[in-house]
Write a protein that holds these residues in place. Structure first.
Motif, PDB file in Angstrom:
ATOM      1  N   GLN A   1       0.798  -1.259   0.147  1.00  0.00           N
ATOM      2  CA  GLN A   1      -0.157   0.161  -0.147  1.00  0.00           C
ATOM      3  C   GLN A   1       1.329   1.778   0.064  1.00  0.00           C
TER       4      GLN A   1
ATOM      5  N   CYS B   1      -6.406  -1.202  -4.074  1.00  0.00           N
ATOM      6  CA  CYS B   1      -6.262  -0.552  -2.334  1.00  0.00           C
ATOM      7  C   CYS B   1      -7.354  -1.266  -2.105  1.00  0.00           C
TER       8      CYS B   1
ATOM      9  N   CYS C   1      -1.172   4.590  -1.057  1.00  0.00           N
ATOM     10  CA  CYS C   1      -2.841   3.724  -1.847  1.00  0.00           C
ATOM     11  C   CYS C   1      -4.059   5.189  -1.744  1.00  0.00           C
TER      12      CYS C   1
END
Length: 201
Positions: A119, A130, A196
């Motif tokens: 992430q 994500c 993310c």
């Protein structure tokens, strides 16, 4: 270290308080009978239906909202099932400490570290990726790992075994995170903050 120590101390205190409270009120509350086979099957079917309902909820809710709730729900049942299977198959293999719970916590810790790295990549993953990563971290790993069972097992073990169990769990999890997170951060391949993006553009 402070947060870790506080979490363990609070968990163990909660176990002791719960045991004391249940002992105090047990004489005044009759023990419920064991559920019948029909009741158990009905509860199992209801649980499966509730879990199945997360699939349409995941795909029909706004994409920007998925990572906040439904993505975690989607992966919660597999995480719970893996922890259950590890416990019933590994806990009885060691008399020193509950090996199944230990394996579940170490596995979950390692996976959380991997998902944290993924992430935080410099080229952030797609929105869907994500959502999957945060769902796996919060849902799968959140149900795979356990503090409550860990605290109950520590309280039930003998003094030396309980200390060994706690220290082994802490040292192994920290070393595992060091191996997973350290090289990625030191090499500069990932950011220290999540990159993310959960907002659909």
């Amino acid at each position: 270290l402070t947060q870790l120590g506080f979490t363990i101390a609070l968990s163990l205190s909660a176990v002791e308080f719960g045991a004391h409270l249940s002992t105090s009120i047990a004489p005044y509350i009759p023990s419920p009978p064991s559920p019948s086979r029909t009741t158990r099957y009905a509860m199992t079917a209801l649980a499966i239906c509730i879990y199945a309902a997360t699939f349409p909820a995941y795909f029909r809710m706004p994409e920007a909202f998925r990572h906040q709730a439904t993505s975690a729900l989607l992966y919660s049942f597999p995480g719970t099932l893996v922890r259950y299977l590890l416990s019933i198959n590994l806990n009885k293999r060691s008399k020193l400490f509950p090996l199944g719970t230990f394996a579940a916590n170490i596995l979950g810790t390692g996976l959380i570290g991997v998902f944290e790295v993924l992430q935080s990549t410099r080229g952030p993953p797609s929105v869907n990726a994500c959502n999957v990563l945060v769902g796996l971290a919060n849902g799968f790993c959140g149900c795979l790992t356990t503090v409550s069972t860990f605290a109950a097992e520590v309280a039930a073990l003998e003094n030396k075994k309980s200390w060994f169990y706690v220290l082994l769990s802490v040292v192994c999890s920290q070393l595992l995170l060091l191996v997973i997170l350290g090289p990625s951060y030191w090499a500069g391949h990932v950011s220290e903050q999540l990159t993310c993006n959960y907002t659909v553009t």
